[in-house]
Motif scaffolding. Structure first.
Motif, PDB file in Angstrom:
ATOM      1  N   PRO A 271      47.401  28.860  46.882  1.00 41.14           N
ATOM      2  CA  PRO A 271      46.268  28.697  45.972  1.00 41.14           C
ATOM      3  C   PRO A 271      45.104  28.035  46.697  1.00 41.14           C
ATOM      4  O   PRO A 271      45.301  27.283  47.653  1.00 41.14           O
ATOM      5  N   GLN A 272      43.897  28.329  46.242  1.00 40.26           N
ATOM      6  CA  GLN A 272      42.703  27.738  46.837  1.00 40.26           C
ATOM      7  C   GLN A 272      41.942  26.972  45.762  1.00 40.26           C
ATOM      8  O   GLN A 272      41.749  27.466  44.654  1.00 40.26           O
ATOM      9  N   MET A 273      41.490  25.776  46.099  1.00 37.43           N
ATOM     10  CA  MET A 273      40.840  24.887  45.142  1.00 37.43           C
ATOM     11  C   MET A 273      39.356  24.768  45.462  1.00 37.43           C
ATOM     12  O   MET A 273      38.968  24.657  46.635  1.00 37.43           O
ATOM     13  N   VAL A 274      38.536  24.782  44.416  1.00 31.57           N
ATOM     14  CA  VAL A 274      37.103  24.539  44.556  1.00 31.57           C
ATOM     15  C   VAL A 274      36.846  23.080  44.189  1.00 31.57           C
ATOM     16  O   VAL A 274      37.020  22.695  43.034  1.00 31.57           O
ATOM     17  N   PRO A 275      36.461  22.253  45.153  1.00 37.18           N
ATOM     18  CA  PRO A 275      36.210  20.832  44.847  1.00 37.18           C
ATOM     19  C   PRO A 275      35.044  20.663  43.868  1.00 37.18           C
ATOM     20  O   PRO A 275      34.129  21.498  43.812  1.00 37.18           O
ATOM     21  N   ASP A 276      35.097  19.578  43.098  1.00 42.86           N
ATOM     22  CA  ASP A 276      34.015  19.213  42.183  1.00 42.86           C
ATOM     23  C   ASP A 276      33.701  20.330  41.185  1.00 42.86           C
ATOM     24  O   ASP A 276      32.535  20.575  40.844  1.00 42.86           O
ATOM     25  N   ALA A 277      34.739  21.025  40.755  1.00 46.32           N
ATOM     26  CA  ALA A 277      34.578  22.089  39.760  1.00 46.32           C
ATOM     27  C   ALA A 277      35.730  22.006  38.773  1.00 46.32           C
ATOM     28  O   ALA A 277      36.814  21.523  39.094  1.00 46.32           O
TER      29      ALA A 277
ATOM     30  N   LEU B  20      34.732  31.260  49.425  1.00 41.14           N
ATOM     31  CA  LEU B  20      36.161  31.539  49.321  1.00 41.14           C
ATOM     32  C   LEU B  20      36.413  33.021  49.064  1.00 41.14           C
ATOM     33  O   LEU B  20      37.334  33.619  49.634  1.00 41.14           O
ATOM     34  N   LEU B  21      35.584  33.627  48.222  1.00 46.89           N
ATOM     35  CA  LEU B  21      35.751  35.042  47.907  1.00 46.89           C
ATOM     36  C   LEU B  21      35.479  35.918  49.128  1.00 46.89           C
ATOM     37  O   LEU B  21      36.301  36.783  49.483  1.00 46.89           O
ATOM     38  N   VAL B  22      34.341  35.715  49.771  1.00 48.79           N
ATOM     39  CA  VAL B  22      33.979  36.631  50.861  1.00 48.79           C
ATOM     40  C   VAL B  22      34.896  36.456  52.060  1.00 48.79           C
ATOM     41  O   VAL B  22      35.158  37.424  52.792  1.00 48.79           O
ATOM     42  N   ASP B  23      35.393  35.247  52.284  1.00 54.29           N
ATOM     43  CA  ASP B  23      36.377  35.073  53.360  1.00 54.29           C
ATOM     44  C   ASP B  23      37.634  35.874  53.063  1.00 54.29           C
ATOM     45  O   ASP B  23      38.224  36.486  53.971  1.00 54.29           O
ATOM     46  N   PHE B  24      38.046  35.879  51.805  1.00 57.70           N
ATOM     47  CA  PHE B  24      39.213  36.659  51.404  1.00 57.70           C
ATOM     48  C   PHE B  24      38.939  38.149  51.540  1.00 57.70           C
ATOM     49  O   PHE B  24      39.790  38.904  52.033  1.00 57.70           O
ATOM     50  N   PHE B  25      37.753  38.602  51.128  1.00 59.33           N
ATOM     51  CA  PHE B  25      37.407  40.014  51.269  1.00 59.33           C
ATOM     52  C   PHE B  25      37.410  40.415  52.744  1.00 59.33           C
ATOM     53  O   PHE B  25      37.875  41.502  53.102  1.00 59.33           O
ATOM     54  N   HIS B  26      36.890  39.537  53.590  1.00 59.00           N
ATOM     55  CA  HIS B  26      36.838  39.814  55.025  1.00 59.00           C
ATOM     56  C   HIS B  26      38.253  39.931  55.596  1.00 59.00           C
ATOM     57  O   HIS B  26      38.546  40.821  56.403  1.00 59.00           O
TER      58      HIS B  26
ATOM     59  N   LEU C 206      44.298  33.484  44.524  1.00 62.16           N
ATOM     60  CA  LEU C 206      44.285  32.636  43.339  1.00 62.16           C
ATOM     61  C   LEU C 206      43.418  31.416  43.619  1.00 62.16           C
ATOM     62  O   LEU C 206      43.658  30.689  44.583  1.00 62.16           O
ATOM     63  N   VAL C 207      42.394  31.231  42.772  1.00 63.86           N
ATOM     64  CA  VAL C 207      41.409  30.166  42.966  1.00 63.86           C
ATOM     65  C   VAL C 207      41.253  29.397  41.657  1.00 63.86           C
ATOM     66  O   VAL C 207      41.234  29.998  40.578  1.00 63.86           O
ATOM     67  N   TYR C 208      41.133  28.071  41.755  1.00 64.28           N
ATOM     68  CA  TYR C 208      40.844  27.281  40.558  1.00 64.28           C
ATOM     69  C   TYR C 208      39.992  26.079  40.926  1.00 64.28           C
ATOM     70  O   TYR C 208      39.917  25.674  42.089  1.00 64.28           O
TER      71      TYR C 208
END
Length: 292
Positions: free
Chosen positions: A256-262, A277-283, A231-233
């Motif tokens: 949850p994972q947050m994207v700063p300045d977004a 964030l996505l590719v680290d999760f896929f890995h 979950l990312v926002y």
């Protein structure tokens, strides 16, 4: 709605048609230039959005070694759709995404943005076997509950049922322009946003608009699906309240994972950070799979 910052596609990102057992879908696609792809990322946009909502993100994902495919859903922008409202249930949208993943070889890393997150969740519940992971990006567990938001969406859906879609867009733009934070986009971008909105199948856009007030919470079912979920926002996401999204993460047993300045559109506002964030999760999923 996500608003692109440029209409120029990055090198390597190109339009393509995805043929599935449930019809053809307009996509934007990017692939790694060298080496064997690590897999496929399937990205589903939200309300009044389109595949272009992911344009800068596609390039970053391809650079990390992934095939990245962003789609227009049925009746959305450049993908045609039926004129009957019954064709736009969440189950129909979800079944389309299952068919997309199957057409891409299965085991997709699925990313759903905003309303696309509700669709992506539905797809996982229909057939979890064709997805490796699910990322819920700036989305909530159910329809909105804020009274002002609900009333606005209900009025928009009513307009789509009773007025030409061009007139509905002009009325919406007039309303949005009264917002103190509204900024006129560049002419090229404004023209695209209008074209995208009026290219939607009215019955489909009206149905999506209603889903944003009526969708039910299926978080508990998702937790039992067996599909690892992220979950990312954005830091200032103004869609579903952040406490609501945090509650979803807690019920799923994840952080949850947050994207700063977004805000509500991290894929456009901070594509590099979002991609990481996505590719680290896929890995992490690949390591998990190798352990079981």
């Amino acid at each position: 709605m996500s608003t692109p910052r440029t209409m120029t596609l990055p090198d390597g990102v190109h339009p393509a048609t995805l043929e599935t057992a449930r019809g053809s879908f307009a996509t934007l696609r990017a692939e790694p230039e060298i080496g064997t792809p690590l897999g496929t990322v399937l990205l589903v946009p939200g309300w009044t959005g389109s595949k272009e909502d992911f344009t800068p993100l596609l390039d970053h994902l391809a650079r990390y070694g992934w095939i990245a495919v962003a789609v227009d859903q049925r009746g959305q922008f450049e993908t045609p759709g039926p004129s009957e409202a019954s064709a736009y249930t969440l189950e129909e949208f979800g079944a389309d995404v299952v068919a997309m993943s199957e057409a891409l070889g299965g085991y997709s890393q699925l990313v759903g943005h905003s309303f696309g997150g509700l669709v992506a969740r539905e797809a996982v519940l229909i057939d979890p076997s064709v997805f490796s992971t699910l990322t819920l990006l700036c989305t909530g567990p159910a329809g909105f509950t804020n009274e002002e938001t609900v009333q606005g969406l209900q009025m928009l859906a009513f307009g789509l049922d009773n007025l030409p879609i061009e007139q509905v867009y002009d009325l919406k733009l007039e309303h949005d322009a009264k917002n103190p934070g509204y900024v006129d986009p560049p002419e090229e971008i404004a023209a695209f946003v209008r074209k995208r909105f009026i290219s939607n199948t009215p019955a489909g856009l009206a149905a999506i608009t209603r889903h944003l007030t009526t969708a039910v919470d299926k978080t508990d079912q998702l937790a039992k699906s067996g599909v690892r979920t992220q979950l990312v926002y954005g830091e200032t996401d103004d869609g579903w309240p952040l406490p609501v999204q945090n509650d979803v993460a807690e019920r799923l047993g994840i952080q949850p994972q947050m994207v700063p300045d977004a805000g509500h559109s991290p894929a456009i506002e901070q594509p590099a950070t979002t991609a990481r964030l996505l590719v680290d999760f896929f890995h992490d999923q690949a390591q998990f799979t190798n352990m079981v």
